[in-house]
Scaffold this active site. Structure first.
Site, PDB file in Angstrom:
ATOM      1  N   HIS A  22     -12.707  11.254 -13.019  1.00 43.35           N
ATOM      2  CA  HIS A  22     -12.108   9.704 -13.971  1.00 43.35           C
ATOM      3  C   HIS A  22     -12.633   9.792 -15.822  1.00 43.35           C
ATOM      4  O   HIS A  22     -11.212   8.536 -16.523  1.00 43.35           O
ATOM      5  CB  HIS A  22     -12.663   8.113 -13.611  1.00 43.35           C
ATOM      6  N   ARG A  48      -9.428   1.314 -15.548  1.00 43.53           N
ATOM      7  CA  ARG A  48     -10.191   1.680 -14.848  1.00 43.53           C
ATOM      8  C   ARG A  48     -11.441   2.009 -15.568  1.00 43.53           C
ATOM      9  O   ARG A  48     -12.385   1.665 -15.558  1.00 43.53           O
ATOM     10  CB  ARG A  48     -10.169   2.819 -14.057  1.00 43.53           C
ATOM     11  N   ASP A 214      -4.257   4.545  -1.382  1.00 42.88           N
ATOM     12  CA  ASP A 214      -5.699   4.383  -1.422  1.00 42.88           C
ATOM     13  C   ASP A 214      -5.833   3.336  -2.235  1.00 42.88           C
ATOM     14  O   ASP A 214      -5.836   3.503  -3.102  1.00 42.88           O
ATOM     15  CB  ASP A 214      -6.135   5.724  -2.606  1.00 42.88           C
ATOM     16  N   GLU A 240      -6.024   3.340   2.751  1.00 39.13           N
ATOM     17  CA  GLU A 240      -7.472   4.107   3.177  1.00 39.13           C
ATOM     18  C   GLU A 240      -8.072   3.241   1.934  1.00 39.13           C
ATOM     19  O   GLU A 240      -8.121   2.180   1.001  1.00 39.13           O
ATOM     20  CB  GLU A 240      -7.047   5.221   1.735  1.00 39.13           C
ATOM     21  N   HIS A 318     -13.141  13.706   1.358  1.00 40.99           N
ATOM     22  CA  HIS A 318     -12.341  13.777  -0.293  1.00 40.99           C
ATOM     23  C   HIS A 318     -13.045  14.484  -1.331  1.00 40.99           C
ATOM     24  O   HIS A 318     -13.434  15.124  -1.944  1.00 40.99           O
ATOM     25  CB  HIS A 318     -13.021  12.275  -1.066  1.00 40.99           C
TER      26      HIS A 318
END
Length: 392
Positions: A22, A48, A214, A240, A318
């Site tokens: 991220h 985010r 997601d 998910e 993941h």
């Protein structure tokens, strides 16, 4: 042959990409208007990074053996993780034989129970554990997948996570997972925009290409259930991580209530065999998705996978690049893998941890042969600037 011992542990930090995927520049698809637990607050919806999703940064762990061999691994954890490794965990590693991975894991975990169990402490333990596997495999001059019992398939096939499943299909991936953009706080209009985006992507990829959503812990049970039912007509394969990780009861209800044939998946932010035991025993999901850099490392992922296998539940880790690839190649209940599209517009395949790692393999045509290079088969890029904020 006598096994070397471990003479040094070092914890380093990196900003900008790497394992903290991220931590990207402005304009990257991963920092778009994407639903999160903080989407209930309008000021934290558009980006985010606005609520600090990238504050930790990447943690790099190096373990050096008495014969000079160095193993390393990367995960998320930054300076907090570095402090834990240098000031607490190192005492359980230095002086041990490189083969004593189980003992070292057990001591790290139990010594941190009073402030750990999950979160950044488990990230730190996971990073050390992965570095130990890399070291042992290098000492033995074998790839990690050989230490795990050997490959059960010659190549891996991948689905792609990113903003452009239509382009992922052209690149040969078996499916595409979209980020959900709008959460419950954005009401009916947000739900309609979510479904319109899914319908548009379905029209681009055709009827047979896998599409998944997601939801990144951003929903509640009523919203997730409604989304699942309305998305079912659009051929959604799975939904998910809809709920907060600790809401096992909500996941169990959601799985009971989704349309027949739709899969519920979760586990990215779960940790340890005990956390996954809850997911499995309460029948919360059809697929578990542990992150090997967060769940407790490879040592713990082996246990988690065995629990799932006994219940007939698939394990699709993941992300995590090579740290997942070596594991997936050795397990029948991990039939495919995830690839995070880290190009800013998700329009090309680039190494997942770029630019931190050298020799990091990427899928070609949606497939990959896991390399047989000793360890995890990657090197740290000497041109990437790293810091060592703490020493012991």
């Amino acid at each position: 042959m006598s096994m070397p011992t471990i003479r040094a542990v070092r914890a380093l930090t990196v900003r900008g990409g790497g394992a903290d995927y991220h931590d990207q520049d402005a304009g990257h698809w991963i920092d778009d208007h994407i639903a999160t637990p903080m989407s209930r607050y309008p000021e934290y919806r558009q980006s985010r990074q606005s609520f600090g999703i990238n504050v930790l940064g990447t943690l790099v762990i190096e373990v050096e053996a008495s014969d000079g061999t160095v193993g390393f691994a990367v995960t998320t954890g930054g300076e907090i993780g570095a402090f834990i490794v240098e000031r607490h965990l190192a005492r359980f590693i230095e002086g041990q034989r490189v083969t004593d991975i189980e003992k070292m894991w057990d001591q790290m975990f139990h010594a941190t129970l009073y402030y750990g169990r999950k979160g950044v402490v488990l990230n730190a333990i996971s990073g050390v554990d992965l570095a130990l596997w890399d070291l042992l495999a290098k000492v033995r001059r074998e790839p990690v997948h050989q230490l795990l019992g050997g490959k059960v398939r010659d190549e891996l096939e991948f689905y792609a996570t990113g903003a452009r499943p239509d382009l992922a299909k052209e690149m040969g991936f078996i499916g595409g997972k979209l980020p959900l953009h709008h959460g419950p706080a954005e009401g009916e209009a947000g739900l309609r925009r979510n479904l319109d985006a899914l319908a548009d992507m379905r029209s681009r990829v055709g009827a047979d290409f896998w599409l998944m959503l997601d939801c990144w812990m951003s929903l509640d049970v009523p919203y997730a259930t409604r989304l699942a039912h309305e998305a079912h007509a659009l051929g959604l394969k799975w939904i998910e991580e809809c709920l907060p990780p600790d809401d096992y009861w909500g996941y169990a209800k959601l799985r009971r209530d989704v349309p027949r044939g739709m899969l519920v998946t979760t586990g990215e932010h779960e940790a340890t065999r005990w956390g996954f035991r809850m997911l499995l025993e309460m029948e919360c999901c059809d697929i578990i998705q542990p992150d090997v850099g967060w769940c407790g490392g490879l040592t713990e992922l082996i246990r988690i996978s065995a629990l799932a296998d006994a219940r007939g539940v698939l394990v699709i880790p993941h992300g995590s690049s090579v740290y997942s690839y070596h594991f997936v190649a050795t397990r029948h209940n991990s039939p495919f893998a995830e690839f995070l599209m880290m190009a800013p517009q998700a329009d090309r395949v680039v190494p997942m941890f770029d630019p931190l790692l050298l020799d990091e393999p990427v899928p070609v045509g949606g497939r990959m042969k896991v390399p047989d290079t000793p360890g995890f088969g990657v090197r740290l890029n000497p041109d990437v600037r790293m810091q060592r904020p703490y020493e012991h």
